[in-house]
Enzyme design. Structure first.
Site, short mmCIF file in Angstrom:
data_model
loop_
_atom_site.label_atom_id
_atom_site.label_comp_id
_atom_site.label_asym_id
_atom_site.label_seq_id
_atom_site.Cartn_x
_atom_site.Cartn_y
_atom_site.Cartn_z
N HIS A 33 2.08 -1.78 0.08
CA HIS A 33 1.42 -2.06 -1.20
C HIS A 33 1.32 -0.75 -1.98
CE1 HIS A 33 -0.81 -6.04 -0.14
NE2 HIS A 33 0.36 -5.96 0.48
N CYS A 68 -6.28 -6.11 -2.73
CA CYS A 68 -6.48 -7.14 -1.70
C CYS A 68 -7.44 -6.60 -0.63
CB CYS A 68 -5.13 -7.51 -1.09
SG CYS A 68 -4.43 -6.20 -0.03
N CYS A 127 -6.12 -3.30 1.00
CA CYS A 127 -6.15 -2.15 0.10
C CYS A 127 -7.58 -1.76 -0.26
CB CYS A 127 -5.32 -2.44 -1.14
SG CYS A 127 -3.55 -2.62 -0.76
N GLU A 159 -1.10 0.52 -3.62
CA GLU A 159 -2.34 1.26 -3.37
C GLU A 159 -2.24 2.10 -2.10
OE1 GLU A 159 -3.83 -2.89 -4.84
OE2 GLU A 159 -2.04 -2.06 -3.86
#
Length: 148
Positions: A50, A80, A83, A52
């Protein structure tokens, strides 16, 4: 620079790879962008890639520390659960996001993990900065997926 300047940089990052869900993240310290990443789940065949998490890892490397004290993250989609946990554990001071994620968002929509008093570190989270621009990127991407 203003929050919108940093979010613009995150939006540019999000649009870099047409095969990835367009999410971009930048990390700022003392007014300087120290990390800039976008989703790479497809490119790396890695569910954990991801934007992040990649930005946090890049910032830690650039700054030579695992604790990102004094740093802020600007991300185009609400983090999410995974993260949001990384936001807490890395010690980010603030997380600013554009689009709300009503399905998985854990910085205010579904849950507010970084602000939960049960955790030792709390991160201030704020959403809706340049929301329309981020939603337009996401809508275009998913419309393309559905049409194929």
């Amino acid at each position: 620079m203003k929050d919108t300047d940093y979010m613009s940089a995150a939006l540019e990052e999000a649009a870099k790879d047409p095969l990835e869900v367009p999410v971009g993240a930048v990390i700022v310290r003392d007014g300087v962008i120290v990390a800039s990443e976008h989703n790479r789940q497809v490119a790396r065949n890695d569910a954990l890639a991801h934007a992040e998490l990649l930005a946090i890892a890049s910032a830690q490397k650039a700054l030579g520390t695992r604790q990102l004290t004094g740093c802020e993250m600007f991300v185009t989609l609400e983090p999410c659960p995974m993260c949001a946990g990384a936001v807490i554990l890395s010690g980010l001071e603030r997380c600013v996001f554009a689009a709300f994620d009503k399905q998985y968002g854990c910085c205010g929509s579904v849950y507010a993990l970084p602000m939960d008093p049960v955790f030792h570190h709390h991160t201030d989270c704020r959403g809706g900065i340049m929301q329309e621009e981020a939603e337009a990127l996401l809508d275009t991407f998913f419309r393309g997926i559905r049409s194929n």
